[in-house]
Design a protein around this motif. Structure first.
Motif, PDB file in Angstrom:
ATOM      1  N   THR A  10       0.752  -1.221  -0.025  1.00 21.65           N
ATOM      2  CA  THR A  10       0.060   0.058   0.091  1.00 21.65           C
ATOM      3  C   THR A  10       0.938   1.260  -0.179  1.00 21.65           C
ATOM      4  N   ILE A  11       0.562   2.213  -1.000  1.00 27.45           N
ATOM      5  CA  ILE A  11       0.991   3.555  -0.751  1.00 27.45           C
ATOM      6  C   ILE A  11      -0.230   4.436  -0.753  1.00 27.45           C
ATOM      7  N   ALA A  12      -0.182   5.197   0.440  1.00 23.19           N
ATOM      8  CA  ALA A  12      -1.544   6.005   0.535  1.00 23.19           C
ATOM      9  C   ALA A  12      -1.224   7.358   0.968  1.00 23.19           C
ATOM     10  N   ASP A  13      -2.014   8.424   0.617  1.00 24.48           N
ATOM     11  CA  ASP A  13      -1.943   9.774   0.869  1.00 24.48           C
ATOM     12  C   ASP A  13      -3.291   9.890   1.444  1.00 24.48           C
ATOM     13  N   ASN A  14      -3.541   9.970   2.558  1.00 24.02           N
ATOM     14  CA  ASN A  14      -4.960  10.221   3.178  1.00 24.02           C
ATOM     15  C   ASN A  14      -5.113  11.557   3.814  1.00 24.02           C
ATOM     16  N   GLY A  15      -4.290  12.635   3.329  1.00 25.09           N
ATOM     17  CA  GLY A  15      -4.430  13.866   4.010  1.00 25.09           C
ATOM     18  C   GLY A  15      -3.876  14.129   5.172  1.00 25.09           C
ATOM     19  N   TYR A  16      -4.458  13.776   6.198  1.00 19.70           N
ATOM     20  CA  TYR A  16      -3.686  13.859   7.548  1.00 19.70           C
ATOM     21  C   TYR A  16      -2.487  12.829   7.517  1.00 19.70           C
ATOM     22  N   MET A  17      -2.687  11.785   7.074  1.00 24.06           N
ATOM     23  CA  MET A  17      -1.791  10.814   7.201  1.00 24.06           C
ATOM     24  C   MET A  17      -1.441   9.922   5.608  1.00 24.06           C
ATOM     25  N   GLY A  18       0.135   9.923   5.660  1.00 22.82           N
ATOM     26  CA  GLY A  18       0.568   9.179   4.494  1.00 22.82           C
ATOM     27  C   GLY A  18       0.962   7.776   5.323  1.00 22.82           C
ATOM     28  N   MET A  19       1.028   6.708   4.320  1.00 22.53           N
ATOM     29  CA  MET A  19       1.358   5.405   4.846  1.00 22.53           C
ATOM     30  C   MET A  19       1.992   4.633   3.815  1.00 22.53           C
ATOM     31  N   CYS A  20       2.905   3.887   4.049  1.00 21.71           N
ATOM     32  CA  CYS A  20       3.530   2.628   3.235  1.00 21.71           C
ATOM     33  C   CYS A  20       3.400   1.172   4.190  1.00 21.71           C
ATOM     34  N   SER A  21       2.848   0.305   3.653  1.00 21.40           N
ATOM     35  CA  SER A  21       2.543  -0.783   4.215  1.00 21.40           C
ATOM     36  C   SER A  21       2.803  -2.037   3.218  1.00 21.40           C
ATOM     37  N   VAL A  22       3.509  -2.933   3.963  1.00 21.72           N
ATOM     38  CA  VAL A  22       3.797  -4.274   3.064  1.00 21.72           C
ATOM     39  C   VAL A  22       3.303  -5.418   4.106  1.00 21.72           C
ATOM     40  N   SER A  23       2.595  -6.459   3.492  1.00 21.52           N
ATOM     41  CA  SER A  23       2.204  -7.810   4.347  1.00 21.52           C
ATOM     42  C   SER A  23       2.690  -8.827   3.684  1.00 21.52           C
ATOM     43  N   LEU A  24       3.404  -9.666   4.198  1.00 21.86           N
ATOM     44  CA  LEU A  24       3.741 -10.977   3.725  1.00 21.86           C
ATOM     45  C   LEU A  24       2.971 -12.028   4.102  1.00 21.86           C
ATOM     46  N   LEU A  25       2.579 -12.828   3.396  1.00 18.85           N
ATOM     47  CA  LEU A  25       1.382 -13.956   4.001  1.00 18.85           C
ATOM     48  C   LEU A  25       1.933 -15.336   3.408  1.00 18.85           C
ATOM     49  N   ASP A  26       1.906 -16.547   4.400  1.00 16.31           N
ATOM     50  CA  ASP A  26       2.173 -17.748   4.377  1.00 16.31           C
ATOM     51  C   ASP A  26       0.875 -18.563   4.346  1.00 16.31           C
ATOM     52  N   PHE A  27       0.325 -19.011   3.395  1.00 18.47           N
ATOM     53  CA  PHE A  27      -0.974 -19.805   3.541  1.00 18.47           C
ATOM     54  C   PHE A  27      -0.530 -21.113   4.044  1.00 18.47           C
ATOM     55  N   THR A  28       0.394 -21.688   3.848  1.00 24.19           N
ATOM     56  CA  THR A  28       0.734 -23.161   4.316  1.00 24.19           C
ATOM     57  C   THR A  28       0.931 -23.076   5.779  1.00 24.19           C
ATOM     58  N   GLU A  29       1.686 -22.289   6.130  1.00 25.73           N
ATOM     59  CA  GLU A  29       1.965 -21.992   7.689  1.00 25.73           C
ATOM     60  C   GLU A  29       0.916 -21.302   8.282  1.00 25.73           C
ATOM     61  N   LYS A  30      -0.022 -20.604   7.753  1.00 20.68           N
ATOM     62  CA  LYS A  30      -0.966 -19.993   8.345  1.00 20.68           C
ATOM     63  C   LYS A  30      -0.383 -18.663   9.010  1.00 20.68           C
ATOM     64  N   ALA A  31       0.554 -18.144   8.656  1.00 21.73           N
ATOM     65  CA  ALA A  31       1.228 -16.901   9.266  1.00 21.73           C
ATOM     66  C   ALA A  31       1.343 -15.714   8.395  1.00 21.73           C
ATOM     67  N   GLN A  32       1.455 -14.487   8.864  1.00 28.01           N
ATOM     68  CA  GLN A  32       1.513 -13.479   8.127  1.00 28.01           C
ATOM     69  C   GLN A  32       2.111 -12.432   9.041  1.00 28.01           C
ATOM     70  N   HIS A  33       2.781 -11.294   8.361  1.00 28.99           N
ATOM     71  CA  HIS A  33       3.549 -10.324   9.151  1.00 28.99           C
ATOM     72  C   HIS A  33       3.097  -8.949   8.230  1.00 28.99           C
ATOM     73  N   THR A  34       2.869  -7.866   8.971  1.00 30.01           N
ATOM     74  CA  THR A  34       2.258  -6.671   8.221  1.00 30.01           C
ATOM     75  C   THR A  34       3.560  -5.486   8.920  1.00 30.01           C
ATOM     76  N   GLN A  35       4.061  -4.694   8.084  1.00 28.90           N
ATOM     77  CA  GLN A  35       4.952  -3.572   8.651  1.00 28.90           C
ATOM     78  C   GLN A  35       4.477  -2.559   7.985  1.00 28.90           C
ATOM     79  N   SER A  36       4.065  -1.447   8.747  1.00 33.30           N
ATOM     80  CA  SER A  36       3.667  -0.046   8.157  1.00 33.30           C
ATOM     81  C   SER A  36       4.401   0.915   8.649  1.00 33.30           C
ATOM     82  N   PHE A  37       4.698   1.987   7.884  1.00 35.21           N
ATOM     83  CA  PHE A  37       5.455   3.371   8.058  1.00 35.21           C
ATOM     84  C   PHE A  37       4.337   4.669   7.889  1.00 35.21           C
ATOM     85  N   ILE A  38       4.400   5.439   8.797  1.00 33.34           N
ATOM     86  CA  ILE A  38       3.396   6.501   8.854  1.00 33.34           C
ATOM     87  C   ILE A  38       3.943   7.888   8.862  1.00 33.34           C
TER      88      ILE A  38
END
Length: 344
Positions: free
Chosen positions: A61-89
């Protein structure tokens, strides 16, 4: 009544009112930020990509939401049923990210200490590349370089107003079934995506929203009977009396749906995001069971601004009927259903 927009031209009149509302199969309205009659801090703009195979996924995600800008990346593992998301504001970008006025071309970029994310669109391809040097834990790198083919095909486009708010709007395009290839490096692990088995979806959104809002969205892309199939479903995105964003895609051609219903299941009176969901429509053209794999839950609370998200990944099984009457039998199609509640 579903209203299809047929006329190309500007999205807004010079007085800030929408020129037309409804749905289309391509981005026929031109977006001009200068015609919006709302404060800069109320304008929301974002580009979101999701790439999925049977076993893994990655979202950006690259977002310019006026008050707040954001970069976000989510890595998803469907076999292990695991995920991690990291965001920068970042605070108060108010248009400084210069996100493109069209999804058909241009560059979106956001960078900071230890991270960079780029979306580059030109002609028949979309490139996504960048890095996060401390992903999940300090010293663990996430590197990614992906390419999405951009074949000529129908997409979901909608221009939605908000009741009693003449200068609020949502202009949105969702493009399913983008064949994906590339490599993701997570620490010592390599993840490869092949266009034979991996597809991307683009969510391109521009608008002025009420302060408080809640929506549901669902999407999936894959192969059914040897051809590319996708679905886009949702509700809660403003006044959809003129058109919904619900569509099926098969072999590059869209089929329009009316109202589609799906909500978070309840088990013993409590919301249970990982229980099976049911997806149906009012015309008996869509009947799907969704079996969750994992819940990518994220909560941001910054006093006056907040976002509570549950993006549940899983598999769809059931039937879908196209505009021409063809019935498709869907089996274990990877995708997601989400519920998002924002104060922004």
């Amino acid at each position: 009544m579903q209203t299809r927009m047929l006329n190309e031209g500007p999205l807004h009149h010079r007085n800030g009112r929408l020129t037309e509302v409804g749905y289309a199969y391509s981005l026929i309205k031109s977006y001009d930020r200068q015609r919006i009659k709302a404060p800069r801090y109320r304008v929301k703009e974002w580009d979101y990509y999701l790439v999925c195979s049977e076993h893994a996924g990655i979202a950006f995600t690259i977002a310019d939401n006026g008050y707040m800008g954001m970069c976000s990346v989510s890595l998803l593992d469907f076999t292990e049923k695991a995920q991690h998301t990291q965001s920068f504001i970042t605070w108060f970008p108010m248009g400084k990210l210069n996100l493109p006025a069209s999804s058909a071309g241009g560059n979106s970029r956001i960078a900071g200490k230890n991270y960079e994310l780029n979306f580059v669109t030109s002609g028949s391809k979309r490139e996504i590349y960048g890095h996060i040097y401390d992903f999940k834990e300090k010293g663990t790198q996430l590197l990614f370089d992906l390419e999405l083919k951009n074949p000529p095909q129908d997409s979901m486009v909608i221009v939605t107003p908000f009741r009693k708010k003449p200068h609020h709007f949502y202009y949105n395009q969702k493009i399913n079934c983008l064949p994906a290839q590339g490599r993701v490096i997570f620490g010592q692990k390599d993840i490869y995506f092949s266009p034979a088995t991996a597809f991307g979806v683009l969510d391109w959104g521009r608008g002025v929203w009420p302060y408080s809002n809640e929506w549901y969205w669902g999407s999936a892309s894959g192969i059914v009977n040897g051809r590319a199939f996708g679905l886009n479903i949702g509700h809660g995105f403003g006044d959809t009396s003129n058109a919904t964003e619900n569509m099926l895609f098969y072999g590059g051609k869209a089929s329009k749906l009316g109202q589609v219903s799906f909500e978070v299941p309840r088990v013993n009176g409590k919301l249970d995001y990982l229980a099976p969901w049911q997806v149906t429509d009012g015309d008996n053209r869509l009947n799907l069971r969704f079996e969750p794999i994992l819940d990518r839950a994220a909560h941001i609370n910054a006093v006056v601004l907040s976002s509570d998200q549950h993006q549940v990944f899983g598999r769809f099984t059931g039937t879908a009927i196209l505009d021409d009457g063809m019935t498709l039998h869907i089996e274990n199609l990877i995708g997601f259903l989400e519920k998002v509640k924002n104060r922004w």
